[in-house]
Design a protein around this motif. Structure first.
Motif, PDB file in Angstrom:
ATOM      1  N   SER A  32       0.839  -1.197   0.000  1.00  0.00           N
ATOM      2  CA  SER A  32       0.000   0.000   0.000  1.00  0.00           C
ATOM      3  C   SER A  32       0.873   1.245   0.000  1.00  0.00           C
ATOM      4  CB  SER A  32      -0.907   0.004   1.242  1.00  0.00           C
ATOM      5  OG  SER A  32      -1.652   1.191   1.330  1.00  0.00           O
ATOM      6  N   GLU A  33       0.421   2.258  -0.726  1.00  0.00           N
ATOM      7  CA  GLU A  33       1.109   3.550  -0.711  1.00  0.00           C
ATOM      8  C   GLU A  33       0.621   4.319   0.514  1.00  0.00           C
ATOM      9  OE1 GLU A  33       2.198   6.212  -4.359  1.00  0.00           O
ATOM     10  OE2 GLU A  33       0.322   7.003  -3.537  1.00  0.00           O
ATOM     11  N   GLU A  34       1.499   4.564   1.450  1.00  0.00           N
ATOM     12  CA  GLU A  34       1.133   5.185   2.716  1.00  0.00           C
ATOM     13  C   GLU A  34       1.849   6.518   2.904  1.00  0.00           C
ATOM     14  OE1 GLU A  34      -1.044   3.977   5.012  1.00  0.00           O
ATOM     15  OE2 GLU A  34      -1.509   2.201   3.804  1.00  0.00           O
ATOM     16  N   VAL A  43       4.524   0.485   1.515  1.00  0.00           N
ATOM     17  CA  VAL A  43       4.651  -0.305   2.737  1.00  0.00           C
ATOM     18  C   VAL A  43       3.939  -1.634   2.507  1.00  0.00           C
ATOM     19  CG1 VAL A  43       4.236  -0.409   5.225  1.00  0.00           C
ATOM     20  CG2 VAL A  43       4.633   1.811   4.118  1.00  0.00           C
ATOM     21  N   GLY A  44       4.573  -2.739   2.934  1.00  0.00           N
ATOM     22  CA  GLY A  44       3.990  -4.062   2.712  1.00  0.00           C
ATOM     23  C   GLY A  44       3.785  -4.841   3.989  1.00  0.00           C
ATOM     24  N   GLY A  45       2.834  -5.756   3.949  1.00  0.00           N
ATOM     25  CA  GLY A  45       2.575  -6.603   5.109  1.00  0.00           C
ATOM     26  C   GLY A  45       1.919  -7.897   4.679  1.00  0.00           C
ATOM     27  N   SER A  46       2.072  -8.923   5.503  1.00  0.00           N
ATOM     28  CA  SER A  46       1.433 -10.206   5.208  1.00  0.00           C
ATOM     29  C   SER A  46       0.565 -10.627   6.388  1.00  0.00           C
ATOM     30  CB  SER A  46       2.482 -11.295   4.936  1.00  0.00           C
ATOM     31  OG  SER A  46       3.217 -11.578   6.114  1.00  0.00           O
ATOM     32  N   GLY A  47      -0.523 -11.341   6.072  1.00  0.00           N
ATOM     33  CA  GLY A  47      -1.389 -11.917   7.089  1.00  0.00           C
ATOM     34  C   GLY A  47      -1.411 -13.418   6.892  1.00  0.00           C
ATOM     35  N   LEU A  48      -1.268 -14.176   7.988  1.00  0.00           N
ATOM     36  CA  LEU A  48      -1.183 -15.630   7.905  1.00  0.00           C
ATOM     37  C   LEU A  48      -2.163 -16.273   8.886  1.00  0.00           C
ATOM     38  CD1 LEU A  48       2.726 -15.888   8.070  1.00  0.00           C
ATOM     39  CD2 LEU A  48       1.324 -15.758   6.003  1.00  0.00           C
ATOM     40  N   SER A  49      -2.852 -17.294   8.416  1.00  0.00           N
ATOM     41  CA  SER A  49      -3.779 -18.034   9.274  1.00  0.00           C
ATOM     42  C   SER A  49      -3.609 -19.527   9.021  1.00  0.00           C
ATOM     43  CB  SER A  49      -5.225 -17.619   8.993  1.00  0.00           C
ATOM     44  OG  SER A  49      -6.142 -18.366   9.761  1.00  0.00           O
ATOM     45  N   LEU A  50      -3.352 -20.265  10.104  1.00  0.00           N
ATOM     46  CA  LEU A  50      -3.185 -21.713  10.009  1.00  0.00           C
ATOM     47  C   LEU A  50      -4.418 -22.373  10.617  1.00  0.00           C
ATOM     48  CD1 LEU A  50      -1.081 -23.816   9.060  1.00  0.00           C
ATOM     49  CD2 LEU A  50      -0.285 -23.929  11.434  1.00  0.00           C
ATOM     50  N   CYS A  51      -5.082 -23.199   9.818  1.00  0.00           N
ATOM     51  CA  CYS A  51      -6.332 -23.850  10.248  1.00  0.00           C
ATOM     52  C   CYS A  51      -6.168 -25.367  10.243  1.00  0.00           C
ATOM     53  CB  CYS A  51      -7.486 -23.466   9.310  1.00  0.00           C
ATOM     54  SG  CYS A  51      -7.770 -21.693   9.185  1.00  0.00           S
ATOM     55  N   ASP A  52      -7.029 -26.043  11.026  1.00  0.00           N
ATOM     56  CA  ASP A  52      -7.010 -27.500  11.001  1.00  0.00           C
ATOM     57  C   ASP A  52      -7.752 -28.011   9.771  1.00  0.00           C
ATOM     58  OD1 ASP A  52      -9.739 -27.344  11.530  1.00  0.00           O
ATOM     59  OD2 ASP A  52      -9.530 -27.804  13.658  1.00  0.00           O
ATOM     60  N   LEU A  71       8.161  -5.113  -2.738  1.00  0.00           N
ATOM     61  CA  LEU A  71       7.142  -4.071  -2.632  1.00  0.00           C
ATOM     62  C   LEU A  71       6.809  -3.431  -3.977  1.00  0.00           C
ATOM     63  CD1 LEU A  71       8.261  -2.237   0.646  1.00  0.00           C
ATOM     64  CD2 LEU A  71       6.543  -4.020   0.372  1.00  0.00           C
ATOM     65  N   SER A  72       7.703  -3.574  -4.918  1.00  0.00           N
ATOM     66  CA  SER A  72       7.483  -2.940  -6.228  1.00  0.00           C
ATOM     67  C   SER A  72       6.580  -3.780  -7.132  1.00  0.00           C
ATOM     68  CB  SER A  72       8.826  -2.695  -6.931  1.00  0.00           C
ATOM     69  OG  SER A  72       9.460  -3.933  -7.235  1.00  0.00           O
ATOM     70  N   HIS A  73       6.200  -4.989  -6.672  1.00  0.00           N
ATOM     71  CA  HIS A  73       5.386  -5.853  -7.527  1.00  0.00           C
ATOM     72  C   HIS A  73       4.358  -6.600  -6.688  1.00  0.00           C
ATOM     73  CE1 HIS A  73       4.245  -8.583 -10.701  1.00  0.00           C
ATOM     74  NE2 HIS A  73       5.047  -7.964 -11.547  1.00  0.00           N
ATOM     75  N   PRO A  74       3.044  -6.420  -6.962  1.00  0.00           N
ATOM     76  CA  PRO A  74       1.992  -7.084  -6.168  1.00  0.00           C
ATOM     77  C   PRO A  74       2.105  -8.602  -6.155  1.00  0.00           C
ATOM     78  CG  PRO A  74       1.048  -5.373  -7.569  1.00  0.00           C
ATOM     79  CD  PRO A  74       2.472  -5.529  -7.982  1.00  0.00           C
ATOM     80  N   GLU A  75       2.480  -9.229  -7.290  1.00  0.00           N
ATOM     81  CA  GLU A  75       2.602 -10.683  -7.341  1.00  0.00           C
ATOM     82  C   GLU A  75       3.746 -11.166  -6.452  1.00  0.00           C
ATOM     83  OE1 GLU A  75       2.987 -11.772 -11.410  1.00  0.00           O
ATOM     84  OE2 GLU A  75       0.928 -11.222 -11.932  1.00  0.00           O
ATOM     85  N   ALA A  76       4.792 -10.348  -6.366  1.00  0.00           N
ATOM     86  CA  ALA A  76       5.924 -10.706  -5.506  1.00  0.00           C
ATOM     87  C   ALA A  76       5.501 -10.667  -4.039  1.00  0.00           C
ATOM     88  CB  ALA A  76       7.086  -9.744  -5.752  1.00  0.00           C
ATOM     89  N   ALA A  77       4.667  -9.705  -3.689  1.00  0.00           N
ATOM     90  CA  ALA A  77       4.180  -9.601  -2.309  1.00  0.00           C
ATOM     91  C   ALA A  77       3.340 -10.817  -1.930  1.00  0.00           C
ATOM     92  CB  ALA A  77       3.376  -8.316  -2.141  1.00  0.00           C
TER      93      ALA A  77
END
Length: 395
Positions: A32-34, A43-52, A71-77
């Motif tokens: 996201s451009e902040e 600025v980039g961030g990741s969200g992770l969720s581990l489920c059964d 950060l320069s490429h959405p697919e890379a993120a």
């Protein structure tokens, strides 16, 4: 040390559930451009969720994405988030895993159905492939984006954590963040609202200004972030904006959802509840012929006449009631008298009182957009008046 202990506990939880179980990983990488202080940056961030295996969430986390090439490429993120997620699962002792993609392009990459053109994406894809081989079973699957709302929120939180700073010499140790709509420096979360859906963090002042400006135009309330088309969730705005303004918007949304000719308002001054005639229960009338106009308010229970817009006139037809003393002294009759005295007219389609303040005789009802002649009420067809009234009549 505390982090290591927590990680050990998490590992033990997984062992208890069984190492042979297949877990599910949901990951989302966002960029996201902040605006941070007076600078604009990615600025980039990741969200992770581990489920059964039953899709019950067991662990959640988020991480910052700091690599400038990523950060320069959405697919890379997106691939960087998958790498973080798979590495996290391996650290926790997971042996068998399914990881899900809501992006068809990313899914084609990781299932080798397509090859990327960008070198950074290709390198990240190689890392994904190496991590996959460390599991006894690893499968990439498609999933609908709606399932990703929680990890999107986590990724946005990771981004938000990188946009805050502490004031120099501030003994209160207060964190500040820049509002992307007005660039003011505010202290979240007490002075900022995170808009549901787009997750933009907007200061309370901009939210209130949004209500004031869009309320005057009667528009749908949109997030004040530049070019954002997400609608504000009214429930989220409680406590930030004036209750009367909030109730007015709620009323307008409800009014807009009901066709003009089906809108019915309770005639009781202290109620005035808006209803759809299609959903209204019939009122109680001795004369079956009156069933067409007898209605019961769904809010206060008043039985009323939708045609006369007064409490129900028992033992009288509408014509008989309008000749009675009860009607002649009613608020409805007094208003009808005012309409005639002032020279106003009612829209032939929705019966809303219309007042012309200049211009030609062709007007549009603001309530239902019906176009007609102000002099005689004749409908306008094909953008032309269908009557022979002079343009100067009753001007």
């Amino acid at each position: 040390m505390d982090n290591e202990l927590e990680l050990t506990r998490q590992k033990l939880d997984l062992v208890t559930l069984g190492e042979s179980s297949t877990y599910r990983l949901y990951s989302k990488g966002l960029v996201s451009e902040e605006v941070i202080k007076d600078d604009t940056m990615l600025v980039g961030g990741s969200g992770l969720s581990l489920c059964d295996s039953n899709d019950n969430s067991k662990l959640e986390t988020n991480k910052a994405l700091r690599n400038r090439r990523v950060l320069s490429h959405p697919e890379a993120a997106e691939l960087a988030a998958i790498i973080q997620g798979l590495s996290w699962a391996l650290e926790l002792g997971v042996k068998s895993i399914q990881f899900f993609c809501d992006d068809s392009i990313i899914l084609d990459y990781v299932t080798r159905k397509a090859a990327p053109n960008e070198s950074i994406v290709a390198k990240l894809l190689e890392k994904v492939s190496l991590l996959e081989k460390k599991f006894t079973s690893c499968q990439a699957l498609a999933v609908h984006r709606d399932r990703f709302s929680s990890v999107i929120k986590l990724a946005r939180d990771a981004i938000a954590s990188q946009t805050r700073w502490r004031g120099e010499g501030d003994v209160t140790n207060t964190e500040y963040e820049t509002c992307p709509a007005c660039y003011a420096h505010v202290s979240p979360p007490h002075n900022k609202l995170e808009v549901t859906g787009c997750f933009h963090r907007i200061c309370f002042t901009c939210i209130r200004d949004c209500f004031s400006s869009q309320l005057a135009r009667g528009d749908t309330l949109l997030c004040p972030y530049p070019a954002c088309d997400k609608e504000l969730v009214l429930e989220d705005c409680k406590g930030i904006v004036d209750d009367d303004a909030l109730n007015l918007i709620i009323h307008r949304k409800k009014e807009k959802s009901i066709p003009v000719l089906d809108r019915v308002y309770c005639p009781k001054p202290t109620c005035n509840f808006l209803m759809s005639d299609r959903d209204l229960p019939l009122g109680f009338s001795i004369d079956p012929r009156q069933k067409a106009v007898a209605r019961t308010c769904m809010e206060c229970g008043l039985c009323f006449c939708k045609k006369c817009h007064v409490p129900w006139h028992y033992k009288k037809t509408c014509d008989e009631f309008k000749k009675s003393q009860s009607y002649l002294t009613s608020d409805a009759a007094l208003f009808e008298s005012l309409v005639k005295t002032e020279g106003w007219i009612k829209c032939p389609q929705c019966a809303t009182v219309v007042q012309k303040n200049g211009g030609c005789q062709r007007i549009s009802c603001r309530h239902c957009n019906h176009k007609f002649c102000y002099a005689c009420g004749a409908a306008c067809t094909r953008k032309k008046m269908s009557c022979n009234c002079s343009p100067e009549d009753r001007a």
